[in-house]
Design a protein around this motif. Structure first.
Motif, short mmCIF file in Angstrom:
data_model
loop_
_atom_site.label_atom_id
_atom_site.label_comp_id
_atom_site.label_asym_id
_atom_site.label_seq_id
_atom_site.Cartn_x
_atom_site.Cartn_y
_atom_site.Cartn_z
N VAL A 323 0.86 -1.20 0.00
CA VAL A 323 0.00 0.00 0.00
C VAL A 323 0.89 1.24 0.00
O VAL A 323 1.76 1.39 0.86
CB VAL A 323 -0.93 0.03 1.23
CG1 VAL A 323 -1.78 1.30 1.23
CG2 VAL A 323 -1.79 -1.22 1.29
N LEU A 324 0.64 2.13 -0.94
CA LEU A 324 1.33 3.42 -0.99
C LEU A 324 0.30 4.53 -0.92
O LEU A 324 -0.61 4.61 -1.75
CB LEU A 324 2.14 3.54 -2.28
CG LEU A 324 2.83 4.89 -2.52
CD1 LEU A 324 3.87 5.18 -1.44
CD2 LEU A 324 3.48 4.93 -3.91
N ILE A 325 0.43 5.40 0.09
CA ILE A 325 -0.41 6.59 0.24
C ILE A 325 0.51 7.79 0.10
O ILE A 325 1.37 8.02 0.94
CB ILE A 325 -1.13 6.60 1.60
CG1 ILE A 325 -2.01 5.35 1.75
CG2 ILE A 325 -1.96 7.86 1.77
CD1 ILE A 325 -2.61 5.18 3.14
N ASP A 326 0.36 8.55 -0.99
CA ASP A 326 1.30 9.63 -1.23
C ASP A 326 0.60 10.89 -1.71
O ASP A 326 -0.43 10.85 -2.37
CB ASP A 326 2.35 9.20 -2.26
CG ASP A 326 1.79 9.00 -3.66
OD1 ASP A 326 1.88 9.93 -4.48
OD2 ASP A 326 1.27 7.90 -3.94
N VAL A 347 3.46 5.78 3.83
CA VAL A 347 2.78 7.07 3.73
C VAL A 347 3.83 8.13 3.41
O VAL A 347 4.77 8.32 4.19
CB VAL A 347 2.03 7.42 5.03
CG1 VAL A 347 1.37 8.78 4.92
CG2 VAL A 347 1.01 6.34 5.37
N ILE A 348 3.69 8.80 2.29
CA ILE A 348 4.70 9.76 1.84
C ILE A 348 4.04 11.08 1.46
O ILE A 348 2.97 11.11 0.83
CB ILE A 348 5.49 9.22 0.62
CG1 ILE A 348 6.17 7.89 0.95
CG2 ILE A 348 6.53 10.21 0.16
CD1 ILE A 348 7.01 7.33 -0.18
N ASN A 349 4.67 12.20 1.82
CA ASN A 349 4.23 13.53 1.39
C ASN A 349 2.75 13.76 1.68
O ASN A 349 2.00 14.24 0.84
CB ASN A 349 4.51 13.74 -0.11
CG ASN A 349 5.98 13.94 -0.40
OD1 ASN A 349 6.84 13.57 0.38
ND2 ASN A 349 6.27 14.53 -1.55
N THR A 350 2.34 13.42 2.88
CA THR A 350 0.92 13.47 3.24
C THR A 350 0.72 14.28 4.51
O THR A 350 1.54 14.22 5.43
CB THR A 350 0.38 12.03 3.39
OG1 THR A 350 0.32 11.43 2.09
CG2 THR A 350 -1.00 12.01 4.01
N LEU A 351 -0.37 15.02 4.56
CA LEU A 351 -0.74 15.84 5.71
C LEU A 351 -2.03 15.32 6.32
O LEU A 351 -3.02 15.11 5.62
CB LEU A 351 -0.94 17.29 5.28
CG LEU A 351 -1.65 18.21 6.30
CD1 LEU A 351 -0.76 18.44 7.50
CD2 LEU A 351 -2.03 19.52 5.65
N LEU A 352 -2.01 15.12 7.64
CA LEU A 352 -3.21 14.76 8.38
C LEU A 352 -3.40 15.78 9.48
O LEU A 352 -2.51 15.98 10.31
CB LEU A 352 -3.09 13.35 8.96
CG LEU A 352 -2.86 12.27 7.90
CD1 LEU A 352 -1.54 11.57 8.15
CD2 LEU A 352 -4.00 11.28 7.88
N SER A 353 -4.56 16.46 9.50
CA SER A 353 -4.79 17.51 10.49
C SER A 353 -6.21 17.45 11.01
O SER A 353 -7.13 17.04 10.30
CB SER A 353 -4.51 18.88 9.87
OG SER A 353 -5.49 19.20 8.90
N GLY A 354 -6.39 17.86 12.28
CA GLY A 354 -7.71 17.87 12.87
C GLY A 354 -8.31 16.48 12.97
O GLY A 354 -9.49 16.27 12.67
N ILE A 355 -7.51 15.51 13.41
CA ILE A 355 -7.94 14.11 13.44
C ILE A 355 -8.53 13.79 14.81
O ILE A 355 -7.94 14.08 15.85
CB ILE A 355 -6.76 13.17 13.14
CG1 ILE A 355 -6.09 13.57 11.80
CG2 ILE A 355 -7.23 11.73 13.11
CD1 ILE A 355 -7.01 13.57 10.61
N GLY A 356 -9.72 13.17 14.81
CA GLY A 356 -10.42 12.91 16.06
C GLY A 356 -9.77 11.88 16.95
O GLY A 356 -9.90 11.93 18.17
N ARG A 357 -9.07 10.92 16.36
CA ARG A 357 -8.41 9.90 17.17
C ARG A 357 -6.94 9.80 16.76
O ARG A 357 -6.23 10.78 16.81
CB ARG A 357 -9.15 8.57 17.05
CG ARG A 357 -10.57 8.62 17.67
CD ARG A 357 -11.24 7.28 17.67
NE ARG A 357 -10.50 6.30 18.46
CZ ARG A 357 -10.56 6.18 19.79
NH1 ARG A 357 -11.33 6.99 20.49
NH2 ARG A 357 -9.87 5.25 20.42
N ASN A 358 -6.50 8.63 16.32
CA ASN A 358 -5.10 8.46 15.93
C ASN A 358 -4.87 9.09 14.56
O ASN A 358 -5.64 8.87 13.63
CB ASN A 358 -4.73 6.98 15.86
CG ASN A 358 -5.16 6.19 17.09
OD1 ASN A 358 -5.79 5.16 16.96
ND2 ASN A 358 -4.84 6.68 18.27
N GLY A 359 -3.77 9.85 14.45
CA GLY A 359 -3.45 10.41 13.15
C GLY A 359 -3.13 9.33 12.15
O GLY A 359 -3.70 9.26 11.06
N VAL A 360 -2.20 8.44 12.53
CA VAL A 360 -1.84 7.28 11.71
C VAL A 360 -1.79 6.07 12.63
O VAL A 360 -1.22 6.13 13.72
CB VAL A 360 -0.47 7.47 11.01
CG1 VAL A 360 -0.04 6.18 10.32
CG2 VAL A 360 -0.54 8.61 10.00
#
Length: 781
Positions: A323-326, A347-360
């Protein structure tokens, strides 16, 4: 939380451009103006046009991964070439053949029925521009074949809604648009806007059938999701749930010889999703779901969500392999940002913001590269159930109560947890590690009052962390990020993240968050965005006396100070100073280029937008008419843009622009310096190619003997200055910034250095003064 200012919808892939031109070979001129091109101040979360980010080629993404290899992630080879067209138009008739533009069908469902009835013929279904409403007649229509593309007609915009729009669905048939339970291959759905659906895509075969192969969903905008009621969730994509699961009641094992996947080769590419509960729900835990999955360029925009359900995640990826998430963005999700209960996930070059539980959350190990996990609310921001795991050139930021992250919380492991060139900031508690094999190198830790790590490795601060055998060169202190609360994670020029990363013994990406090259003149930067070494092009005269004037720009406040001449404020943090004689009066005006928006602002003269975050400003008199033109160099692909004159490619990713008047004819020629090529390639458009310098050198071209521009290099490791065909001397140290300017008004440049930690200026044979302080940018021209 407010939406962070990013717009990278439908980014375009860079061209692999060599040294060539796609436009007229115009003669170019350079007036005196030093462009401090090194100030590739990390531009992280930005509001910019579609080309703000450049996706690295898949081969480079995989080369950065320790767990994925060539051939394991599908490539998008979809094409309408050779397919038979079937046309659909809002004013068509379903009794028409649909085989010509003049006899289109009216409904997409009718075209799919026709394609299903002729499975041996590869079809492309073209929807002409307009808004379509799917009638109840086609609610349960399935795609029962392969070799099919469904797309908007080139150049036309298509929106598809259910005929109950804008009401909510009352049945499964009303809420689903595309679905297929049949084994097939090569299905592509693209270039559409979808509104009013609950789950537009449902695909996957049963265990007793062969897998669906090569499914591509790309260039989709999905919004205005509808649901049957409060107990239902909206999704962009859901994998089909099987009636009899192979892994029912036991753990998924990707090496099981009896395994059969629902889908082999699935790509989601360049998709914008607004207001969805769960973007991708590949969540059947009883079966093997996808082998070879790529989620690339997918952006999810939601309003702030409550902290909540573990069943409502951003990218839910269960029982998948490879699995590649980019190049993705997930903003405001109630559950986990990425919930990867799968093997070999990167997971490459990815932004996660305002996450209710675990970011990753990695259940079976994984990698996070050039990415940001910001403001994950509950649980831990980064969770790894099993190892191994790598976190490279990334940011973990803003986490309140609870662990910053956990690694092997339930059951200790001997697998490694490798952290390199990353930033941990504003985390109230430690990162729990259930392994003795913690490897943290060249990372920055700041504002972690509860300590850095706990568990099988305990470190209360950086000094304690660096005592462990596999940990070294970690630093503490503020990273001097521009405006994290406002969503701007760029490092200022004075940031300790610059040139403090490690580059030995670590598998690193060759690119940064924006797809720009990782400059490794000395060391890479800490964090997702790379700043380049200084490149100077010419000089500036602030009082019109013919001499270059000593001056600094203070990145943190927008202060301009020219020694003995002026002091004023213009610009703000992370702006690139571009002083030059913009009005032809013989003196340099103050000016800035704001990469975050492409703003050019010349004090008292002009203000306009031109460029993106990938571009470097290189203004000069490019057509030899005595007037300066605004120009840009796109470092991701070697594109030169001279405003109002021309666009052409000269160079490629990783090159430095070195324009100058190399033949002394009063016009500027474009040029590049390619440090990665053995011997240091210089290529001057239309004039010459030669080798001078090397991989660790900073190019500093100038008129060192008056007249024509001359190639020069500064070697930070030794302080060597060398001019092609001219002088060699030693001046400066590894931390100095090379400068050059005409300090005595004789028309020739002198070699020099600026020592940023002391504000020391040295122009060889001319002057030695102190002016400025740590973090100031020298703007002598």
């Amino acid at each position: 939380m407010n939406r962070l200012p990013v717009n990278i919808f439908f980014p375009k892939r860079s061209k692999e451009a060599g040294i060539h031109s796609l436009a007229r070979d115009s003669r170019l001129k350079l007036v005196g103006n030093i462009i401090f091109l090194s100030l590739l101040l990390p531009m992280f979360l930005v509001s910019a046009p579609a080309e703000a980010r450049t996706k690295p080629p898949l081969s480079e993404l995989l080369a950065a991964s320790e767990y994925l290899a060539e051939g394991e992630i599908p490539e998008d080879r979809s094409s309408a070439a050779g397919m038979t067209p079937v046309y659909v138009a809002t004013d068509g008739d379903d009794s028409n053949s649909g085989l010509s533009p003049s006899t289109p069908k009216k409904h997409l469902g009718a075209a799919i029925e026709y394609a299903n009835a002729n499975p041996a013929v590869p079809f492309v279904i073209y929807l002409r521009g307009g808004t379509y409403y799917r009638p109840a007649l086609y609610e349960y229509l399935m795609i029962e074949r392969g070799d099919l593309m469904i797309t908007a007609y080139p150049g036309e915009e298509v929106t598809i809604r259910p005929d109950i729009w804008p009401a909510n669905p009352t049945s499964w048939g009303e809420e689903v648009l595309f679905h297929s339970y049949y084994p097939g291959h090569n299905i592509t759905i693209c270039n559409l806007t979808l509104e009013g659906w609950s789950t537009p895509f449902v695909f996957g075969t049963q265990f007793d059938q062969p897998p669906l192969e090569n499914l591509v969903i790309k260039n989709i905008r999905a919004r205005e999701f509808r649901k049957r009621g409060p107990t239902f969730i909206s999704e962009l994509f859901s994998a089909n749930y099987v009636t009899e699961g192979y892994f029912s009641g036991r753990e998924f094992d990707p090496l099981d010889p009896g395994i059969k996947y629902q889908i082999e080769g699935l790509i989601f590419s360049d998709i914008s999703i607004e207001g969805v509960d769960m973007p991708t729900n590949i969540g059947d835990e009883d079966d093997a779901n996808v082998k070879g999955l790529r989620i690339t360029g997918v952006e999810v925009y939601n309003d702030p969500q409550p902290t909540g359900s573990t069943a409502v995640n951003g990218f839910a990826v269960v029982n998948c392999h490879n699995v590649l998430i980019d190049n993705c963005r997930v903003e405001n999700i109630e559950g986990d940002g990425i919930d990867a209960k799968s093997f070999r996930v990167c997971v490459i070059n990815t932004l996660l913001s305002g996450i209710g539980r675990n970011g990753v959350k990695f259940w079976h190990g994984g990698e996070v590269i050039n990415s940001v996990i910001y403001d994950a609310d509950a649980g831990a921001a980064f969770v790894i159930e099993e190892g191994p795991c790598r976190m490279i050139n990334s940011i973990l930021m803003k986490k309140g109560d609870g662990y910053a992250g956990t690694y092997a919380w339930g059951e200790p492991t001997a697998e490694k947890f490798e952290v390199a060139n990353s930033i941990f900031i504003d985390l109230d508690h430690t990162f729990y590690v259930g392994t003795p094999d913690l490897r943290s190198r060249n990372s920055l830790y700041f504002n972690m009052p509860g300590g850095l790590y706990s568990g099988l490795v305990s470190a209360v601060n950086v000094a304690a962390l660096n005592e462990f055998p596999a940990c070294s060169d970690n630093i503490s202190g503020g990273p001097l990020l521009v405006n994290p609360e406002g969503g701007d994670f760029r490092a200022s020029y004075a940031s300790p993240c610059r040139d403090n990363g490690g580059n030995t013994g670590i598998l690193l990406p060759s690119f940064d968050f924006y797809g720009n090259p990782r400059k490794r003149g000395r060391r890479p930067d800490i964090g997702p965005v790379e700043a380049a070494d200084p490149v100077f092009i010419s000089r500036a005269d602030y009082d019109g006396d013919g001499d270059s004037d000593i001056a600094v720009y203070r990145d943190s406040t927008g202060l301009w100070a020219a020694r003995g001449i002026t002091r004023l404020y213009f610009g703000k943090t992370a702006d690139i100073p571009i002083p030059a004689d913009y009005d032809g009066d013989g003196t340099s005006e103050v000016g800035i280029y704001r990469r975050i928006t492409g703003l050019w602002a010349i004090r008292g003269i002009s203000r306009f937008y031109f460029g993106t975050v990938n571009d470097l400003p290189i203004p000069a008199d490019y057509d030899g008419d005595g007037r300066l033109e605004h120009a840009l160099f796109r470092e991701s692909n070697g594109l030169w843009i001279i405003r109002g004159i021309s666009r052409f490619y000269y160079g490629r990713r990783g090159d430095y622009p070195v324009p100058g008047d190399y033949d002394n004819d009063g016009s500027t020629e474009p040029g590049i310096f390619r440090p990665a090529e053995a011997g240091g390639l210089w290529a001057i458009k239309g004039i010459s190619r030669f080798y001078f310098g090397g991989n660790d050198d900073i190019p500093v071209p100038g008129k060192f003997a008056g007249g024509r521009s001359q190639a020069g290099i500064f070697r930070p490791s030794t302080g060597l200055w060398a001019l092609r065909g001219g002088a060699r001397c030693y001046l400066g140290t590894v931390t100095d910034i090379p400068i050059r300017g005409d300090g005595d008004g004789d028309g020739s440049d002198e070699m020099g250095i600026f020592r940023p930690d002391r504000g020391l200026w040295v122009l060889r044979g001319i002057t030695r003064v102190y002016f400025g302080k740590t973090g100031d940018i020298p703007i002598i021209r």
